[in-house]
Design a protein around this motif. Structure first.
Motif, PDB file in Angstrom:
ATOM      1  N   UNK A   1      11.278  11.638  -4.065  1.00 43.60           N
ATOM      2  CA  UNK A   1      10.722  12.369  -2.485  1.00 43.60           C
ATOM      3  C   UNK A   1       9.676  11.257  -1.460  1.00 43.60           C
ATOM      4  N   UNK A   2       9.423  10.728  -2.498  1.00 40.10           N
ATOM      5  CA  UNK A   2       8.541   9.227  -2.066  1.00 40.10           C
ATOM      6  C   UNK A   2       9.599   8.761  -1.065  1.00 40.10           C
ATOM      7  N   UNK A   3       9.042   8.279  -0.069  1.00 39.38           N
ATOM      8  CA  UNK A   3       9.622   7.593   1.174  1.00 39.38           C
ATOM      9  C   UNK A   3       8.616   6.386   1.959  1.00 39.38           C
ATOM     10  N   UNK A   4       9.193   4.776   0.759  1.00 38.71           N
ATOM     11  CA  UNK A   4       8.342   4.151   0.931  1.00 38.71           C
ATOM     12  C   UNK A   4       8.196   3.649   2.449  1.00 38.71           C
ATOM     13  N   UNK A   5       9.994   3.502   2.792  1.00 36.00           N
ATOM     14  CA  UNK A   5      10.296   2.941   4.038  1.00 36.00           C
ATOM     15  C   UNK A   5       9.852   3.667   5.219  1.00 36.00           C
ATOM     16  N   UNK A   6       9.248   4.388   5.664  1.00 39.94           N
ATOM     17  CA  UNK A   6       8.861   5.173   6.618  1.00 39.94           C
ATOM     18  C   UNK A   6       7.756   4.548   7.050  1.00 39.94           C
ATOM     19  N   UNK A   7       7.271   4.301   5.635  1.00 40.61           N
ATOM     20  CA  UNK A   7       5.593   3.277   6.333  1.00 40.61           C
ATOM     21  C   UNK A   7       5.937   2.496   6.689  1.00 40.61           C
ATOM     22  N   UNK A   8       6.814   1.521   6.455  1.00 41.82           N
ATOM     23  CA  UNK A   8       6.757   0.121   6.338  1.00 41.82           C
ATOM     24  C   UNK A   8       7.804  -0.540   7.957  1.00 41.82           C
ATOM     25  N   UNK A   9       8.211   1.049   8.508  1.00 41.87           N
ATOM     26  CA  UNK A   9       9.426   0.894   9.787  1.00 41.87           C
ATOM     27  C   UNK A   9       8.549  -0.042  10.216  1.00 41.87           C
ATOM     28  N   UNK A  10       7.539   0.387  10.634  1.00 37.19           N
ATOM     29  CA  UNK A  10       7.202  -0.782  11.270  1.00 37.19           C
ATOM     30  C   UNK A  10       7.136  -2.489  11.476  1.00 37.19           C
ATOM     31  N   UNK A  11       6.730  -2.428  10.387  1.00 41.93           N
ATOM     32  CA  UNK A  11       6.912  -3.900   9.602  1.00 41.93           C
ATOM     33  C   UNK A  11       7.725  -4.468   9.319  1.00 41.93           C
ATOM     34  N   UNK A  12       8.907  -3.979   9.333  1.00 42.00           N
ATOM     35  CA  UNK A  12      10.094  -4.331   9.006  1.00 42.00           C
ATOM     36  C   UNK A  12      11.009  -4.603  10.171  1.00 42.00           C
TER      37      UNK A  12
END
Ligand SMILES: [Mn+2]
Ligand SMILES: [Mn+2]
Ligand SMILES: [Zn+2]
Ligand SMILES: [Zn+2]
Lengths: 146, 146
Positions: free
Chosen positions: B103-114
């Motif tokens: 359930x953990x989504x790591x991508x959303x946290x890093x969306x800005x960086x990406x």
DNA sequence: GCTTAACTTGCAAACGATTTGCATTTTTGT
DNA sequence: ACAAAAATGCAAATCGTTTGCAAGTTAAGC
């Protein structure tokens, strides 16, 4: 992976360094994006290499950890050389198909959280992104309908 | 997605709510893991539904955003219902094939960086993990060879 | 280099997941 | 209930990928 090392890597796995393999490896290391078996096949310029041989070699290189297989939601898989110290993901433009590297890996930061949540020991992951590239950004006008 | 809403969602896209669709949707919402077209087909208990119809409906449901297609490095794709407010990834055991939700989504946290690194506008992503589940953990002994 | 076993290749055929054409059936909107 | 639109069963086609086999290459030890 220095060009020299691939031979040793192959030997350790009882695999030969054949002309086809050397050429495929060269093509992959030169490419800025992962390539499909067919694209690789078309770039082979030396002696004739069958497409089946391309497939067999991509599998062999993948099995010994020299090559990574990538799914970008296309009809085929893509392949890329695994270079030392590089952990790369990709982002593909949903409009023009352009593919860029994403050097940022979010997963490693969260590996602990994921392992804790799932109870699994995390060994590997696939992460591919999809979006719209700078050239394909919709032009903003004053009208901003729904 | 309430069972009631699916009909409206379909209607908005000029799609009918057929028996096959209703049953497939029901199967997907009940499953704790993404299913292959064949698994879904085998779970269809009502009137006969052809496998081709399962494929057609999975595609239709995917196209209108009710279903997500997942690649777990198998020979086939898997499908899962997209439930409201749920953003889920998966981890598969490389030993026994067990699949669990992450359930953990790591991508959303890093969306800005990406987005900053790539210049792309991020629209979507695939993230699947692979590892070893608790039941398949290698047993530790005192000997700890290389 | 020579020799042999191991490994690889070309070629054509096979595979398997997914898609498609078409006549028929089901669903929809009125 | 009715006509039009959408979906289905069935069989055949598609297409990326794999495989069997005979012939060609490579690796390793003399
Ligand atoms: Mn990563
Ligand atoms: Mn996510
Ligand atoms: Zn683009
Ligand atoms: Zn397991």
């Amino acid at each position: 992976m220095a060009a020299m090392d691939i031979a040793n890597h192959l030997r350790r796995h009882k695999k030969s360094l054949t002309r086809a393999r050397a050429e495929i490896w060269h093509i992959l290391t030169q490419s800025e994006k992962p390539l499909s078996p067919d694209e690789i096949h078309r770039r082979l310029t030396g002696h004739k290499v069958d497409l089946a041989t391309v497939y067999r070699n991509l599998r062999a290189l993948k099995d010994i950890g020299l090559v990574r297989e990538i799914d970008l939601r296309e009809a085929f898989k893509r392949y890329e050389a695994i270079l030392p110290g590089q952990h790369v993901h990709h982002i593909m433009c949903q409009v023009c198909g352009r593919i860029e590297k994403v050097r940022h890996c979010v997963v490693q930061n969260m590996a602990n959280a994921i392992q804790k949540e799932s109870g699994f020991t995390l060994k590997d992951h696939s992460l591919e992104c999809f979006g719209i590239c700078p050239s394909c950004q919709p032009h903003k006008t004053k009208a901003q309908g729904t």
